[in-house]
Design an enzyme around this catalytic site. Structure first.
Site, PDB file in Angstrom:
ATOM      1  N   ARG A 231       0.858  -1.178  -0.126  1.00 39.36           N
ATOM      2  CA  ARG A 231      -0.043  -0.332   0.119  1.00 39.36           C
ATOM      3  C   ARG A 231       1.046   1.686  -0.233  1.00 39.36           C
ATOM      4  O   ARG A 231       2.334   1.263   0.631  1.00 39.36           O
ATOM      5  CB  ARG A 231      -0.770  -0.205   1.159  1.00 39.36           C
ATOM      6  N   GLU A 260      -4.534   7.540  -4.390  1.00 38.24           N
ATOM      7  CA  GLU A 260      -4.930   7.242  -4.782  1.00 38.24           C
ATOM      8  C   GLU A 260      -6.690   7.779  -6.189  1.00 38.24           C
ATOM      9  O   GLU A 260      -7.116   7.754  -5.232  1.00 38.24           O
ATOM     10  CB  GLU A 260      -5.320   6.202  -5.581  1.00 38.24           C
ATOM     11  N   HIS A 279      -2.376   0.889  -9.970  1.00 40.99           N
ATOM     12  CA  HIS A 279      -2.811  -0.199  -9.072  1.00 40.99           C
ATOM     13  C   HIS A 279      -3.849  -1.532  -9.411  1.00 40.99           C
ATOM     14  O   HIS A 279      -4.904  -1.778  -9.487  1.00 40.99           O
ATOM     15  CB  HIS A 279      -3.894   0.546  -7.664  1.00 40.99           C
TER      16      HIS A 279
END
Length: 316
Positions: A231, A260, A279
């Site tokens: 993360r 994000e 991601h």
């Protein structure tokens, strides 16, 4: 946590971003369920109030989702629902049963090979119509350090060992796990990083791992190439440009970020020594997303604590 007595929830709210078709997949197997499948941005407070259970990767922007009786997370990590969100301690939080290790292992291996085979350089030469032969670097024989030795870390270790790398793990406990050559506790970070070509982050985001890779650890990275599939907040992202400029890191492949989508103003975008992806290193499949939920649902209906229950205090 939810009551251990049998419970038969029927109203299921699904956030189906990147998983369109999950609702139909579930109802085909459990036609007794009433499923409301929506894009995350389209979920309203009324949808959350209607739901008995939410299934998704991230929480909605509206509604009292923190007080739902049950949330099933379909991502590799549950931090979007649990980390500093104010989730009720009475909410049953379950996780997916899907093994993301093989998929994320391939992602990490591809990023390392892109470096050793100088693919970015060759892409630039092709765009410029230049013929410039260069020596590639061998990946085999290099030292890989993986922070996080769970199923994702193990999948990464298998991928790199298959091409002849030595792979060493760092974890909270330091307990040995296959297929790592060695596993050490995190307080041995600097010693384990000595001589490493690759530093790969694959741990969950918890209070313990928040900004785990801070300035002091980046200084001790010995010029390793960083790959982050954990993360974004596992790294103090603000220090990354300095770490690259100073040579503490030789480069970075980043799939996750503290915020994000990554802001267009981020200084990471234009850097030639950084590779950015949105991601996507370990995307949930529809069968995988459904399997963990349906198994947990059967256990809830039987009055059992689901095997995939997340411990709120541990964060995973």
């Amino acid at each position: 946590m939810a009551s251990p007595s049998p419970w038969f929830p029927k109203r299921i709210l699904i956030s189906h971003n990147l998983h369109e078709g999950l609702g139909e997949f579930l109802t085909a197997r459990r036609p007794d369920l009433t499923v409301r499948a929506l894009a995350l941005a389209d979920i309203s407070a009324a949808d959350v109030e209607w739901a008995e259970v939410m299934v998704g990767f991230r929480p909605p922007r509206e509604g009292a989702w923190r007080d739902l009786r049950w949330i099933h997370c379909i991502g590799a990590g549950v931090d979007a629902f649990l980390f500093r969100t104010g989730l009720s301690p009475n909410t049953l939080l379950t996780r997916t049963s899907e093994d993301f290790g093989p998929q994320i292992g391939e992602y990490c291996l591809a990023r390392a090979l892109a470096v050793t085979q100088r693919l970015r350089l060759h892409d630039a030469d092709q765009a410029a119509r230049e013929w410039r032969p260069t020596h590639s670097e061998r990946l085999a024989g290099t030292r890989v350090v993986v922070v996080g030795t769970g199923s994702v870390g193990q999948g990464i270790a298998r991928a790199f060992r298959a091409v002849g790398c030595s792979v060493h793990g760092l974890s909270r406990s330091g307990n040995r796990h296959e297929p790592f050559d060695t596993v050490e506790p995190l307080d041995r970070f600097a010693a384990v990083l000595d001589g490493a070509r690759w530093l790969i982050l694959a741990c969950p985001l918890t209070e313990e791992s928040w900004h785990l890779l801070d300035r002091s650890k980046l200084e001790a990275a010995s010029g390793a190439y960083l790959i982050n599939v954990a993360r974004g907040a596992v790294i103090d992202e603000s220090v990354l440009p300095l770490a690259l400029d100073q040579g503490w890191l030789s480069g970075a492949a980043l799939d996750v970020f503290e915020r994000e989508p990554l802001s267009p103003d981020s200084p990471l975008w234009p850097r030639r020594d950084v590779t950015i992806s949105p991601h996507i290193s370990g995307l949930t499949t529809i069968p995988g997303a459904a399997a963990g939920f349906l198994t947990s649902l059967a256990e809830v209906e039987a009055g059992c604590r689901p095997e995939l229950t997340v411990e709120h205090q541990r964060g995973y």
